[in-house]
Motif scaffolding. Structure first.
Motif, PDB file in Angstrom:
ATOM      1  N   GLU A  10     -18.656 145.298 -71.649  1.00 29.44           N
ATOM      2  CA  GLU A  10     -19.828 145.968 -72.238  1.00 29.44           C
ATOM      3  C   GLU A  10     -21.093 145.134 -72.051  1.00 29.44           C
ATOM      4  N   CYS A  11     -20.948 143.812 -71.981  1.00 30.06           N
ATOM      5  CA  CYS A  11     -22.103 142.931 -71.764  1.00 30.06           C
ATOM      6  C   CYS A  11     -22.788 143.265 -70.441  1.00 30.06           C
ATOM      7  N   PHE A  15     -26.418 145.242 -69.686  1.00 31.49           N
ATOM      8  CA  PHE A  15     -27.403 144.582 -68.836  1.00 31.49           C
ATOM      9  C   PHE A  15     -27.852 145.502 -67.706  1.00 31.49           C
ATOM     10  N   GLN A  16     -26.913 146.192 -67.080  1.00 27.63           N
ATOM     11  CA  GLN A  16     -27.278 147.115 -66.001  1.00 27.63           C
ATOM     12  C   GLN A  16     -28.168 148.243 -66.526  1.00 27.63           C
ATOM     13  N   SER A 102     -20.219 127.923 -73.247  1.00 28.36           N
ATOM     14  CA  SER A 102     -19.881 129.303 -72.863  1.00 28.36           C
ATOM     15  C   SER A 102     -21.026 130.010 -72.145  1.00 28.36           C
ATOM     16  N   LYS A 103     -22.215 129.458 -72.216  1.00 30.02           N
ATOM     17  CA  LYS A 103     -23.409 130.121 -71.674  1.00 30.02           C
ATOM     18  C   LYS A 103     -23.261 130.485 -70.203  1.00 30.02           C
ATOM     19  N   ASP A 104     -22.739 129.570 -69.392  1.00 29.44           N
ATOM     20  CA  ASP A 104     -22.687 129.807 -67.951  1.00 29.44           C
ATOM     21  C   ASP A 104     -21.856 131.026 -67.579  1.00 29.44           C
ATOM     22  N   ALA A 109     -22.752 136.061 -64.881  1.00 28.26           N
ATOM     23  CA  ALA A 109     -22.384 137.476 -64.782  1.00 28.26           C
ATOM     24  C   ALA A 109     -23.603 138.391 -64.732  1.00 28.26           C
ATOM     25  N   LEU A 110     -24.729 137.916 -65.236  1.00 27.37           N
ATOM     26  CA  LEU A 110     -25.938 138.739 -65.308  1.00 27.37           C
ATOM     27  C   LEU A 110     -26.831 138.453 -64.103  1.00 27.37           C
TER      28      LEU A 110
END
Length: 138
Positions: A10-11, A15-16, A102-104, A109-110
């Protein structure tokens, strides 16, 4: 250092929608309650303001966010999709460490992020500060 935390599909969908469909002005991401994946906490409708976005960042908890930052440059409107790492000074050390590691996973992915902002207090994410950073190079 990777934390092994996954990114919920869903993230990427959210974003898309922000990037291509302009259906959201911003997206706020957080860790799931069991700290195993990154999930969408909130989406801001297209009419949202920057102040609406800032009001959603908790004072003492870490978050990641994406904001479709619009500004004027040389007489024309510009947009830059901006990634925020929100890690307030008052958040717990363990949470800050988990969010940092966890940020990377989320950031990679974005695809299509133009600028990145790190914030530990509201001054660092104030409109003027962010405008200064995103408008450089134009």
């Amino acid at each position: 250092m990777a934390s092994g935390v996954g990114v919920n599909p869903e993230c990427l969908d959210a974003f898309q929608e922000l990037k291509l469909g302009k259906k959201n002005k911003y997206i706020i991401y957080k860790l799931s309650p069991d700290n195993t994946e990154i999930v969408v906490e909130k989406r801001g409708p297209p009419a949202s303001t920057y102040d609406d976005f800032l009001a959603e960042l908790p004072e003492a908890e870490c978050r990641w966010a994406v904001y479709d930052f619009e500004y004027e440059h040389e007489g024309g409107k510009r947009n830059k999709i901006t990634f925020f790492s929100w890690s307030p000074d008052d958040s717990k050390v363990k949470q800050k460490m988990l969010f940092a590691s966890s940020k990377d996973a989320l950031r990679r992915a974005l695809v299509g992020i133009a600028s990145e902002i790190q914030g530990t207090d509201y001054g660092e994410v104030a409109h003027e500060s962010v405008l200064d950073k995103v408008s450089r190079g134009h």
